[in-house]
Design a protein around this motif. Structure first.
Motif, PDB file in Angstrom:
ATOM      1  N   CYS A 154       0.795  -1.215  -0.124  1.00 53.96           N
ATOM      2  CA  CYS A 154      -0.069  -0.003   0.037  1.00 53.96           C
ATOM      3  C   CYS A 154       0.865   1.438  -0.172  1.00 53.96           C
ATOM      4  CB  CYS A 154      -0.895   0.047   1.214  1.00 53.96           C
ATOM      5  SG  CYS A 154      -0.120   0.070   2.879  1.00 53.96           S
ATOM      6  N   ILE A 155       2.093   1.152  -0.039  1.00 53.15           N
ATOM      7  CA  ILE A 155       2.921   2.345   0.226  1.00 53.15           C
ATOM      8  C   ILE A 155       2.764   3.578  -1.111  1.00 53.15           C
ATOM      9  CG2 ILE A 155       5.056   1.308  -1.103  1.00 53.15           C
ATOM     10  CD1 ILE A 155       5.094   3.598   2.060  1.00 53.15           C
ATOM     11  N   ASP A 156       2.458   2.849  -2.197  1.00 52.14           N
ATOM     12  CA  ASP A 156       2.235   3.887  -3.420  1.00 52.14           C
ATOM     13  C   ASP A 156       1.047   4.692  -3.164  1.00 52.14           C
ATOM     14  OD1 ASP A 156       4.443   2.834  -4.527  1.00 52.14           O
ATOM     15  OD2 ASP A 156       3.476   1.475  -5.666  1.00 52.14           O
ATOM     16  N   ARG A 157       0.026   4.611  -2.312  1.00 53.25           N
ATOM     17  CA  ARG A 157      -1.119   5.229  -2.052  1.00 53.25           C
ATOM     18  C   ARG A 157      -0.971   6.290  -0.958  1.00 53.25           C
ATOM     19  NH1 ARG A 157      -3.624  -0.190  -1.310  1.00 53.25           N
ATOM     20  NH2 ARG A 157      -4.369   0.642   0.663  1.00 53.25           N
ATOM     21  N   TYR A 158       0.391   6.174  -0.555  1.00 52.42           N
ATOM     22  CA  TYR A 158       0.603   7.125   0.455  1.00 52.42           C
ATOM     23  C   TYR A 158       1.825   8.526   0.126  1.00 52.42           C
ATOM     24  CZ  TYR A 158      -2.462   4.946   3.791  1.00 52.42           C
ATOM     25  OH  TYR A 158      -3.633   4.363   4.560  1.00 52.42           O
ATOM     26  N   PRO A 159       1.564   9.571   0.584  1.00 52.28           N
ATOM     27  CA  PRO A 159       0.675   9.967   1.569  1.00 52.28           C
ATOM     28  C   PRO A 159      -0.777  10.333   0.871  1.00 52.28           C
ATOM     29  CG  PRO A 159       2.042  11.913   1.102  1.00 52.28           C
ATOM     30  CD  PRO A 159       2.626  10.488   0.316  1.00 52.28           C
ATOM     31  N   VAL A 160      -1.554  10.247   1.553  1.00 53.10           N
ATOM     32  CA  VAL A 160      -3.019  10.694   1.062  1.00 53.10           C
ATOM     33  C   VAL A 160      -3.533  12.134   1.239  1.00 53.10           C
ATOM     34  CG1 VAL A 160      -4.066   8.474   0.921  1.00 53.10           C
ATOM     35  CG2 VAL A 160      -4.345  10.045   3.172  1.00 53.10           C
ATOM     36  N   SER A 161      -4.312  12.907   0.698  1.00 50.79           N
ATOM     37  CA  SER A 161      -4.624  14.395   0.596  1.00 50.79           C
ATOM     38  C   SER A 161      -5.067  14.718   1.992  1.00 50.79           C
ATOM     39  CB  SER A 161      -5.167  14.889  -0.526  1.00 50.79           C
ATOM     40  OG  SER A 161      -6.344  14.231  -0.612  1.00 50.79           O
ATOM     41  N   GLU A 162      -6.104  13.771   2.603  1.00 48.76           N
ATOM     42  CA  GLU A 162      -6.631  14.188   3.553  1.00 48.76           C
ATOM     43  C   GLU A 162      -5.738  14.072   5.061  1.00 48.76           C
ATOM     44  OE1 GLU A 162      -9.283  10.600   5.152  1.00 48.76           O
ATOM     45  OE2 GLU A 162      -8.964  10.476   3.179  1.00 48.76           O
ATOM     46  N   LEU A 163      -4.655  13.747   4.774  1.00 47.90           N
ATOM     47  CA  LEU A 163      -3.780  13.847   5.998  1.00 47.90           C
ATOM     48  C   LEU A 163      -3.573  15.146   6.523  1.00 47.90           C
ATOM     49  CD1 LEU A 163      -1.189  10.910   5.559  1.00 47.90           C
ATOM     50  CD2 LEU A 163      -3.437  10.872   6.666  1.00 47.90           C
TER      51      LEU A 163
END
Length: 502
Positions: free
Chosen positions: A481-490
């Motif tokens: 799942c590393i490619d999905r981070y960071p997410v904008s909502e953080l």
């Protein structure tokens, strides 16, 4: 020249002052040496011969001092590898599905008074959960995902054994270390400490040797992971040529709360299943294959203050229901503890330029008193490359990001860990370190600072230096799942926690 360039020039000159002074001194000595005649050199050696006994004594004492220093200095402590537990997919819960777990937990409570039930509790939990910083892929325990949820002793034990055994199996597989080579075992679990102990469970499961030095730590809160590292370090300084195994975990089943006290409901929204196993070594031969070397550990305990002591407490509510109460003073208490901790750690790691500015500010405040209201905040990014701040909650991360003057990328690992795994208590700093590795950011010579916060109230720090370009270990929790981070909502601001606790 801009102020930024002036500050960079200042830091460079002061940090490299010795090297910059050494060059003209070397030129001066070389110039003087070139002027020496043959008679001057002959006279020097004649003087040495006349004082031969004195020269021999000085050389002997120098050699003795060097040998004594080498023999008595503490052995280096290396982090060979570590493993963060990744629960099975069927234990994954989204923000919406966790609300059903809360509802089932409340419904199954034998002490529930339906006639006096306040329906607003559900809306309160939903608002807190949606704004907590946790995402849709955190994990809960096998007992809580059942309908109705199970809080039996067997369910509590199942969660802890699942996490510990899973993390250790992966660690031993990755390191190829025989469990019987482990000489020291330190386990920390704050709220669940059964008999036989968790140490005994590990010894039995992996058939560790009978003369192992084992310690079981309880009641130390979310900062216990660094305390366990510090204890293992001290034991490795005493017991030579061995391995130390540190296991950090927490149990979520035992403290799942179904009552009316809103300060105790917060734990349900933040804490999730997780744990880590860390292999340390003091063997010189392990340096080449180790990831990190332990540089510093600093522990701060502000429990003498009543507000600090009571801000996180395991207790029963008015109806006798057990849970963990989180005070509205938690963020302020955490900020105070961090300030005290970094005041001790700062002189150990900061460059001379920052120490000098801090000293000047300290003297100015003493002399001018009220005219200087704010303390100088050192730039820790001059000494630290990566920050692993305990993912206790978005509010705590916001405060530390502001107080330490960190950038968004500095707290990315902490916010991403909170979003992906939730607050896994003492193990969260290891999920954060694993995130940095998975991103390919940990280079040889980089320093990582783990900052852990916990009940009591405690702030503890560990500083590691990378011995090579560190890659993520096999079966890393971020592997898929590393490619999905960071997410904008953080990056959204956290206001719900403070409003909910007030």
């Amino acid at each position: 020249m801009t102020s930024v360039n002036v500050k960079l020039l200042y830091h460079y000159v002061l940090t490299n002052f010795f090297n910059l002074s050494l060059f003209p001194l070397t030129v001066l000595i070389a110039g003087k040496a070139s002027q020496l005649t043959e008679n001057d050199i002959l006279l020097f050696f004649t003087h040495l011969q006349d004082n031969l006994i004195t020269v021999i004594v000085l050389i002997t004492f120098t050699i003795f001092g060097l040998v004594l220093y080498i023999v008595t200095r503490p052995k280096s402590v290396y982090l060979v590898d570590y493993s963060c537990y990744l629960p099975p997919p069927h234990l994954k819960v989204s923000v919406s599905s966790i609300m059903d777990v809360f509802y089932q937990l409340r419904k199954a409570d034998p002490l529930r008074n339906v006639a006096c039930d306040d329906p607003s509790w559900f809306d309160f939990l939903r608002k807190i959960q949606e704004r907590s910083g946790l995402g849709d892929e955190t994990y809960i325990s096998p007992g809580l995902i059942q309908v109705p949820p199970q809080k039996t002793f067997a369910a509590v034990r199942e969660e802890t054994e699942m996490v510990i055994i899973g993390a250790l199996e992966n660690l031993f597989e990755n390191t190829k270390v025989n469990p019987r080579e482990i000489g020291i075992l330190v386990v920390n679990s704050s709220v669940f400490n059964p008999t036989p102990s968790l140490c005994a469970m590990i010894v039995n499961t992996f058939k560790l040797r009978s003369n192992i030095k084992s310690v079981n730590m309880g009641g130390m809160g979310c900062s216990a992971g660094v305390i366990a590292i510090d204890l293992a370090k001290d034991l490795l300084h005493v017991h030579k040529n061995t391995y130390a195994l540190v296991v950090s975990t927490e149990n979520t089943t035992i403290n799942a709360y179904a009552g009316e006290n809103r300060s105790m409901m917060m734990g349900n929204c933040l804490f999730r299943v997780g744990g880590a196993a860390i292999l340390l070594s003091n063997k010189p031969g392990d340096r080449r294959r180790s990831k990190y070397k332990l540089v510093h550990t600093v522990r701060t305990n502000t429990g003498a203050d009543d507000n600090s002591f009571r801000c996180v407490q395991q207790q029963e509510d008015e109806m006798g229901k057990l849970g963990v109460s989180l005070s509205k003073d938690l963020i302020n208490v955490a900020g105070t503890a961090v300030k005290k901790n970094i005041s001790t750690l700062g002189p150990l790691i900061l460059p001379l330029s920052e120490k000098f500015l801090f000293f000047v500010n300290f003297i100015a405040k003493k002399l001018l008193k009220d005219k200087i209201k704010h303390n100088y905040v050192p730039d820790f990014k001059l000494a630290i490359d990566h920050f692993c701040i305990h993912a206790g909650g978005r509010g705590v991360l916001d405060v530390l990001e502001k107080n330490l003057r960190l950038s968004t990328i500095d707290v990315e690992a902490s916010r991403s860990t909170l979003h992906r795994f939730g607050n896994t208590s003492s193990s969260s700093i290891w999920y954060e370190l694993a995130y940095i590795e998975a991103k390919g950011r940990m280079k040889k010579g980089n320093r990582a600072w783990q900052i852990a916060l916990g009940s009591g109230f405690k702030c503890n720090s560990a500083v590691w230096v990378a011995l090579r370009n560190v890659k993520a270990s096999a079966n890393s929790p971020w592997e898929h799942c590393i490619d999905r981070y960071p997410v904008s909502e953080l990056t959204k601001s956290d206001t719900c926690v403070q409003n909910g606790r007030s």
